[in-house]
Design a protein around this motif. Structure first.
Motif, short mmCIF file in Angstrom:
data_model
loop_
_atom_site.label_atom_id
_atom_site.label_comp_id
_atom_site.label_asym_id
_atom_site.label_seq_id
_atom_site.Cartn_x
_atom_site.Cartn_y
_atom_site.Cartn_z
N GLN A 79 45.27 20.37 34.19
CA GLN A 79 46.47 21.00 33.47
C GLN A 79 47.77 21.11 34.13
OE1 GLN A 79 45.58 19.08 29.53
NE2 GLN A 79 47.40 18.77 28.52
N GLY A 80 47.69 22.15 34.34
CA GLY A 80 48.57 23.33 34.69
C GLY A 80 47.98 24.04 36.16
N ILE A 81 49.25 24.90 36.30
CA ILE A 81 48.84 25.68 37.22
C ILE A 81 50.22 27.15 36.90
CG2 ILE A 81 48.15 24.36 38.96
CD1 ILE A 81 51.01 24.47 40.07
N ILE A 82 49.59 28.12 37.92
CA ILE A 82 50.53 29.53 37.65
C ILE A 82 50.46 30.06 38.90
CG2 ILE A 82 50.60 31.45 36.20
CD1 ILE A 82 48.63 31.25 34.35
N VAL A 83 51.36 30.17 39.22
CA VAL A 83 51.88 30.48 40.73
C VAL A 83 52.68 32.21 40.98
CG1 VAL A 83 51.14 27.89 41.58
CG2 VAL A 83 53.41 28.98 40.99
N ASN A 84 52.52 32.35 41.62
CA ASN A 84 53.96 33.44 42.14
C ASN A 84 53.76 34.11 43.25
OD1 ASN A 84 52.66 35.84 43.42
ND2 ASN A 84 51.20 35.37 42.60
N SER A 85 54.83 34.54 43.80
CA SER A 85 55.59 34.60 44.71
C SER A 85 55.77 35.28 45.46
CB SER A 85 57.55 33.91 44.79
OG SER A 85 57.83 34.76 43.98
N ALA A 86 54.83 36.96 44.87
CA ALA A 86 55.57 37.99 45.80
C ALA A 86 53.59 38.85 46.13
CB ALA A 86 55.31 39.55 44.35
N ILE A 87 52.55 37.80 45.43
CA ILE A 87 51.42 38.65 46.11
C ILE A 87 50.65 37.51 46.04
CG2 ILE A 87 51.76 40.99 45.30
CD1 ILE A 87 50.16 40.30 43.15
N ALA A 88 49.01 37.93 47.15
CA ALA A 88 48.49 37.39 47.86
C ALA A 88 46.74 37.10 46.91
CB ALA A 88 48.06 37.66 49.29
N ASN A 89 46.98 38.32 46.04
CA ASN A 89 45.75 38.53 45.06
C ASN A 89 44.36 38.27 45.89
OD1 ASN A 89 47.21 38.90 42.97
ND2 ASN A 89 47.07 36.51 43.60
N SER A 90 44.23 38.79 47.19
CA SER A 90 43.05 38.71 47.59
C SER A 90 42.19 39.83 47.86
CB SER A 90 43.34 38.24 50.25
OG SER A 90 44.08 39.08 50.09
N CYS A 91 40.90 40.25 48.24
CA CYS A 91 40.50 41.40 48.10
C CYS A 91 40.55 42.41 47.44
CB CYS A 91 40.97 42.57 49.41
SG CYS A 91 40.83 41.50 51.22
N THR A 92 39.99 41.64 45.93
CA THR A 92 40.24 42.26 44.70
C THR A 92 38.38 41.78 44.00
OG1 THR A 92 39.99 40.08 43.67
CG2 THR A 92 41.94 40.74 44.18
N GLY A 93 37.86 42.22 44.75
CA GLY A 93 36.09 41.97 44.68
C GLY A 93 35.67 41.57 43.07
N PRO A 94 34.63 41.59 43.24
CA PRO A 94 35.05 41.42 41.67
C PRO A 94 35.32 41.33 40.11
CG PRO A 94 32.27 42.66 42.13
CD PRO A 94 33.68 42.66 43.43
N GLN A 95 36.19 41.91 40.36
CA GLN A 95 37.35 41.86 38.97
C GLN A 95 37.80 40.63 39.26
OE1 GLN A 95 37.03 43.67 36.21
NE2 GLN A 95 38.82 42.41 36.02
N GLY A 96 38.36 40.70 40.78
CA GLY A 96 39.39 39.63 40.51
C GLY A 96 39.45 38.45 40.55
N LYS A 97 37.38 37.91 40.57
CA LYS A 97 37.38 36.86 39.83
C LYS A 97 37.52 36.25 38.24
CE LYS A 97 34.41 33.08 39.72
NZ LYS A 97 32.73 32.09 39.59
N LEU A 98 36.73 37.87 37.97
CA LEU A 98 37.00 38.13 36.02
C LEU A 98 38.37 37.98 35.63
CD1 LEU A 98 34.45 40.89 35.86
CD2 LEU A 98 34.33 38.82 35.31
N ASP A 99 39.26 38.80 36.87
CA ASP A 99 40.63 38.52 35.85
C ASP A 99 41.29 37.16 36.41
OD1 ASP A 99 41.43 41.00 35.70
OD2 ASP A 99 41.85 41.95 37.82
#
Length: 148
Positions: A79-99
């Motif tokens: 029903q919605g998506i959020i996108v950005n045009s600056a960063i890939a957000n990879s290699c964030t570990g378990p905190q990345g999934k929580l975020d």
């Protein structure tokens, strides 16, 4: 021999009017990911819409991408998506999934929809860490050790 590719002259790009189908809305803003340019956007549908995705085959799939894939595969609707045009957000570990889960919940609450209908492409923790000058490289190494 291949001819070198050239980038089109920005002055030659023509903007055209665009109207979303009824029930779809979008917007964006400058969230501070890039200097003085809009860098965060979203798309929203009044009702859940059919969804599909094409994903990376890289072993280091970013947490927001993995969550979006999981969300779409649940019942092939968003029903919605959020996108950005600056960063890939990879290699964030378990905190990345929580975020990513937190961002999904925040958008769902703001829009008044189910959390399992939101796709994500930015995790707020990375933006905070980048603003504070904290390097996420150690998480990349930990993920590489787990995969390898």
């Amino acid at each position: 021999m291949m001819e070198p590719q050239t980038t089109p002259n920005v002055a030659s790009i023509v903007e055209t009017a665009f109207t979303w189908p009824k029930g779809f809305y979008s917007d964006g803003l400058h969230a501070g990911l890039k200097a003085e340019k809009p860098d965060l956007g979203w798309l929203f549908s009044k009702v859940p819409a059919s969804a599909a995705g094409v994903y990376t085959t890289n072993q280091f799939c970013a947490a927001p991408t993995a969550l979006t894939k999981e969300t779409i595969n649940h019942d092939h609707q968003l029903q919605g998506i959020i996108v950005n045009s600056a960063i890939a957000n990879s290699c964030t570990g378990p905190q990345g999934k929580l975020d990513a889960l937190k961002e999904q919940a925040l958008m769902a609450k703001k829009l008044g929809v189910s959390q399992n209908l939101i796709g994500v492409g930015l995790n707020w923790g990375n933006r905070r860490n980048a603003a504070n000058g904290q390097d996420q490289g150690r998480d990349c190494q930990a993920e590489a050790n787990q995969v390898g």
